[in-house]
Design a protein around this motif. Structure first.
Motif, short mmCIF file in Angstrom:
data_model
loop_
_atom_site.label_atom_id
_atom_site.label_comp_id
_atom_site.label_asym_id
_atom_site.label_seq_id
_atom_site.Cartn_x
_atom_site.Cartn_y
_atom_site.Cartn_z
N SER A 32 50.62 84.77 30.98
CA SER A 32 50.53 86.21 30.83
C SER A 32 51.80 86.90 31.31
CB SER A 32 49.31 86.71 31.61
OG SER A 32 49.10 88.07 31.33
N GLU A 121 45.89 89.62 19.15
CA GLU A 121 45.09 90.46 20.05
C GLU A 121 45.88 91.71 20.38
OE1 GLU A 121 42.81 90.22 24.39
OE2 GLU A 121 43.63 88.39 23.50
N SER A 122 45.26 92.86 20.19
CA SER A 122 45.91 94.13 20.49
C SER A 122 44.84 95.11 20.95
CB SER A 122 46.64 94.68 19.26
OG SER A 122 47.25 95.91 19.57
N LYS A 126 46.17 94.74 26.36
CA LYS A 126 46.76 93.43 26.08
C LYS A 126 47.34 93.38 24.68
CE LYS A 126 45.32 89.15 27.56
NZ LYS A 126 46.57 88.84 28.18
N LYS A 128 49.02 90.21 22.24
CA LYS A 128 49.22 88.77 22.17
C LYS A 128 49.50 88.36 20.73
CE LYS A 128 46.89 84.58 23.73
NZ LYS A 128 45.69 84.05 24.42
N THR A 130 52.34 85.66 17.95
CA THR A 130 53.38 84.67 17.71
C THR A 130 54.46 85.24 16.79
OG1 THR A 130 52.19 83.75 15.82
CG2 THR A 130 51.76 82.74 17.97
N ASP A 152 52.34 87.15 25.33
CA ASP A 152 51.04 87.46 25.92
C ASP A 152 51.33 88.45 27.03
OD1 ASP A 152 48.57 87.62 27.11
OD2 ASP A 152 48.29 85.47 27.32
N ASP A 154 50.25 92.00 29.27
CA ASP A 154 49.30 92.99 29.73
C ASP A 154 50.06 94.30 29.91
OD1 ASP A 154 47.26 91.04 29.91
OD2 ASP A 154 47.93 90.48 31.91
#
Length: 155
Positions: A32, A121-122, A126, A128, A130, A152, A154
């Motif tokens: 993270s 992930e949004s 957060k 995340k 590639t 990744d 926060d």
């Protein structure tokens, strides 16, 4: 003796499952609040992150959104940096609209046809995903190849 006979096949399966034909396409597992990528064959980690959020409103349509700007520096060489901007809450390949990496003081920018990003992930807290492909330095045309990029963060 029976235990040894059972252990040998398990060890063989473990060894075979850990091998890969092409490790360049496997995103680096990142902890993270770090960004990691293989750039021209060298793994570079961006740890010193500055993350800002900026809300916007389109005056004509009243559409509201928030951009998340991530700026990171490499501890070993401060001339190496990464910057990207994503729309909060948006997933997929169209979520990041600016992406660039600075190596040795030269900034390489995203060429949409040769570089891909994927936000998996949004949320409000957060971001995340590639990234990989080829980035181009617009003044001299030089390129860098980025593989196994992962972020990744926060915020």
């Amino acid at each position: 003796m029976r235990n040894i006979i059972l252990i040998i096949p398990i060890c063989i399966l473990f060894f075979l499952s850990s091998c890969s034909d092409n490790d360049d396409d496997i995103p680096v597992v990142t902890e993270s609040n770090t960004i990691t990528a293989t750039i021209d064959g060298e793994v570079i980690k961006f740890e010193n992150l500055v993350i800002t959020k900026q809300p916007y409103t389109n005056d004509e349509t009243n559409f509201e959104w928030t951009d998340i700007r991530v700026l990171g520096y490499n501890n070993e060489d401060t001339l190496n940096a990464i910057e990207f901007i994503a729309e909060e809450g948006l997933l997929g390949a169209e979520s990041i609209w600016r992406f660039n990496i600075t190596i040795n003081g030269f900034t390489y920018v995203q060429d949409n046809s040769a570089f891909t990003t994927l936000v998996t992930e949004s949320t409000e807290n957060k971001l995340k995903g590639t990234f990989s492909g080829v980035l181009t330095e617009p003044n001299n045309g030089q390129t860098i190849t980025v593989n196994s990029g992962a972020f990744d963060v926060d915020h």
